[in-house]
Design an enzyme around this catalytic site. Structure first.
Site, PDB file in Angstrom:
ATOM      1  N   HIS A 149      -5.764  -3.462  -5.333  1.00  0.00           N
ATOM      2  CA  HIS A 149      -5.757  -4.539  -4.343  1.00  0.00           C
ATOM      3  C   HIS A 149      -5.785  -4.028  -2.907  1.00  0.00           C
ATOM      4  CE1 HIS A 149      -3.770  -7.442  -7.476  1.00  0.00           C
ATOM      5  NE2 HIS A 149      -4.996  -7.090  -7.790  1.00  0.00           N
ATOM      6  N   PHE A 395      -0.677  -3.524 -12.408  1.00  0.00           N
ATOM      7  CA  PHE A 395      -0.842  -2.356 -11.541  1.00  0.00           C
ATOM      8  C   PHE A 395      -1.583  -2.658 -10.230  1.00  0.00           C
ATOM      9  CE2 PHE A 395      -1.562  -0.924 -16.061  1.00  0.00           C
ATOM     10  CZ  PHE A 395      -0.206  -0.804 -16.337  1.00  0.00           C
ATOM     11  N   CYS A 396      -1.408  -3.874  -9.711  1.00  0.00           N
ATOM     12  CA  CYS A 396      -2.097  -4.288  -8.477  1.00  0.00           C
ATOM     13  C   CYS A 396      -3.596  -4.037  -8.575  1.00  0.00           C
ATOM     14  CB  CYS A 396      -1.504  -3.572  -7.262  1.00  0.00           C
ATOM     15  SG  CYS A 396       0.185  -4.053  -6.901  1.00  0.00           S
ATOM     16  N   ALA A 397      -4.121  -4.264  -9.792  1.00  0.00           N
ATOM     17  CA  ALA A 397      -5.568  -4.175 -10.042  1.00  0.00           C
ATOM     18  C   ALA A 397      -5.889  -5.238 -11.091  1.00  0.00           C
ATOM     19  CB  ALA A 397      -5.945  -2.785 -10.528  1.00  0.00           C
ATOM     20  N   CYS A 415       1.602  -9.049 -10.633  1.00  0.00           N
ATOM     21  CA  CYS A 415       1.634  -7.600 -10.709  1.00  0.00           C
ATOM     22  C   CYS A 415       3.009  -7.115 -11.135  1.00  0.00           C
ATOM     23  CB  CYS A 415       1.265  -6.999  -9.361  1.00  0.00           C
ATOM     24  SG  CYS A 415       0.867  -5.258  -9.415  1.00  0.00           S
TER      25      CYS A 415
END
Length: 474
Positions: A149, A395-397, A415
């Site tokens: 992100h 995982f902020c993805a 997340c």
């Protein structure tokens, strides 16, 4: 690079640097047979089942433990701490000197081009938001959905094209080439790409993507947050226009980051923050307004009192990794990756997530799911029953993890938060990550714990509390 102000200051700097050298000599291993010393390597944690165990920190991709060398450097400098660029006193001059010499060290670590600027920020996220604020008018941005992100989201004020996740490095290059060739109108463009995925650990074809970008008149910024701690990164060899990374992933604490690269967009934009340090001259006008002349150096985007300790810790980490030798560090990490992957392959219930396949080169970041397990429940059991710290979640993805798990990348998710109770499946994953400070015992304990949990189940009961799966102590 500023000149050291006098012999006394030079002596103080030498004291700090001598401590660093002595620490490096004591901890160095020419074959890299042993991990580099890091803080917390002897910390013990309680187990919910009773007793204590040495903590296995296997969440390097979130924040790597600080190298002992870095901590010793900071401790040696701390008595000399002073304001930067703002004082005539002894300690201010010393601190300014260390700050600017740290800039030179980082430029050398990244193999920057002559004329490139090194701007100190708070993090990779801060660096990429800074760059986003410097984009020229009508700039188009191209980003793969696979990005963290930090590199997926900063481009809100630009026209953004999000590219689907490729399944091979060659497909990544071809996808980018088509998108750049089809852009309308044909104007300024920026490509943002990761060097190593924070989800799969896979290395991206950065050099080839840079060549494709430049062939179509675009520029490229490299998110090296997961690459720089594991592999040497050369701005010149990769031919990227900018590079961003965070100190806390490079074995350096204190919340500092770097944006390094071409100066023109940085110089042509308004300062990222307006304030002292960014301004060269400020004067009142007759009409009551203010005229400002901004710096054209990196200081233009470094308003406010800088985090000199954080910056110095990044420089120390750069030196420590360089002196340890990336060849040895990479060789040792491959050894650890093989241990983990081979161990997980022996558990049929485990599915390792990958874009490019099992043979793709990667850093020490591996994400997986376990059949029949909620990922948060599994990670909680690893911590509470084995003293192993990993990460669970998205995982902020989020789009990437959704794609890898076979769900719609547009599905919502939080997340790091579980979406199901213990014992139920979830659309989150588990991530184990390691690096230069990881001993073999930690990855061996991790593999053994995975096998035991899958075979025997958790020994303790767990419940969801404030969005996290925790041991039920009631």
């Amino acid at each position: 690079m500023s000149a050291r102000p006098d012999a006394a200051v030079a002596t103080a700097v030498t004291l700090v640097e001598t401590t660093a050298v002595e620490t490096a000599v004591e901890s160095a291993d020419p074959c890299c047979a042993a991990p580099l010393p890091v803080l917390g390597r002897d910390v013990t944690v309680p187990l919910v089942t009773g007793g204590e165990v040495t903590y296995a920190a296997l969440d390097y991709a979130a924040s790597a433990p600080a190298l002992q060398r870095v901590w010793d450097d900071v401790a040696a400098y701390a008595p000399y701490y002073g304001s930067v660029h703002r004082g005539a006193g002894y300690l201010s001059q010393l601190s300014t000197d260390l700050f600017e010499n740290s800039r030179v060290t980082v430029a050398e670590f990244l193999d920057c081009r002559p004329g490139d600027q090194v701007v100190f920020t708070r993090s990779t996220t801060d660096s990429l938001n800074l760059l986003a604020a410097t984009l020229p008018a009508d700039c188009q941005v191209f980003v793969f959905e696979t990005e963290h992100h930090a590199s997926l989201l900063p481009w809100r004020d630009a026209r953004v094209t999000y590219l689907n996740a490729p399944r091979t490095p060659e497909q990544a290059v071809a996808t980018l080439e088509r998108a750049l060739a089809d852009r309308d109108p044909y104007g300024p463009a920026l490509v943002c790409v990761t060097g190593a995925s924070n989800v799969t650990g896979e290395l991206w074809p950065v050099k080839e993507l840079a060549a494709a970008a430049h062939a179509h008149g675009a520029r490229i910024v490299l998110d090296a947050a997961q690459l720089a701690p594991h592999h040497p990164v050369s701005v010149q060899e990769l031919d990227v226009d900018w590079i961003a990374f965070s100190g806390h992933k490079l074995y350096a604490p204190f919340g500092s980051g770097v944006l390094a690269g071409r100066a023109d967009w940085l110089q042509d934009s308004e300062p990222y923050l307006a304030g002292g340090g960014a301004s060269r001259k400020v004067a009142r006008r007759a009409d009551g307004g203010v005229d400002v002349e901004w710096h054209t150096t990196a200081a233009r985007h470094e308003a406010g009192s800088p985090n000199v300790i954080g910056v110095y810790s990044i420089a120390s980490a750069c030196k420590a990794l360089t002196e340890a030798g990336f060849d040895s560090l990479v060789e040792r990490e491959r050894h650890l990756i093989a241990k983990v992957r081979e161990g997980l392959a022996e558990v049929p219930e485990v599915k390792v997530l990958s874009l490019f396949g099992d043979d793709a080169p990667r850093v020490g970041v591996i994400s997986f799911v376990v059949e029949g397990w909620n990922s948060s429940h599994f990670a909680a059991a690893l911590s509470a029953e084995y003293g192993i710290g990993v990460r669970d979640g998205l995982f902020c993805a989020h789009p990437l993890v959704r794609t890898l798990l076979g769900s719609d990348p547009q599905d919502p998710g939080e997340c790091g938060a579980p979406e199901a109770a213990p014992g139920e499946t979830s659309l989150n994953a588990i991530r184990v990550s390691f690096g230069a400070g990881t001993p073999d015992e930690h990855v061996e304990r991790f593999v053994g714990a995975v096998k035991e949990l899958v075979r025997d189940g958790a020994q303790w009961k767990y419940r969801t509390e404030d969005g996290r799966c925790v041991p039920d102590r009631g």
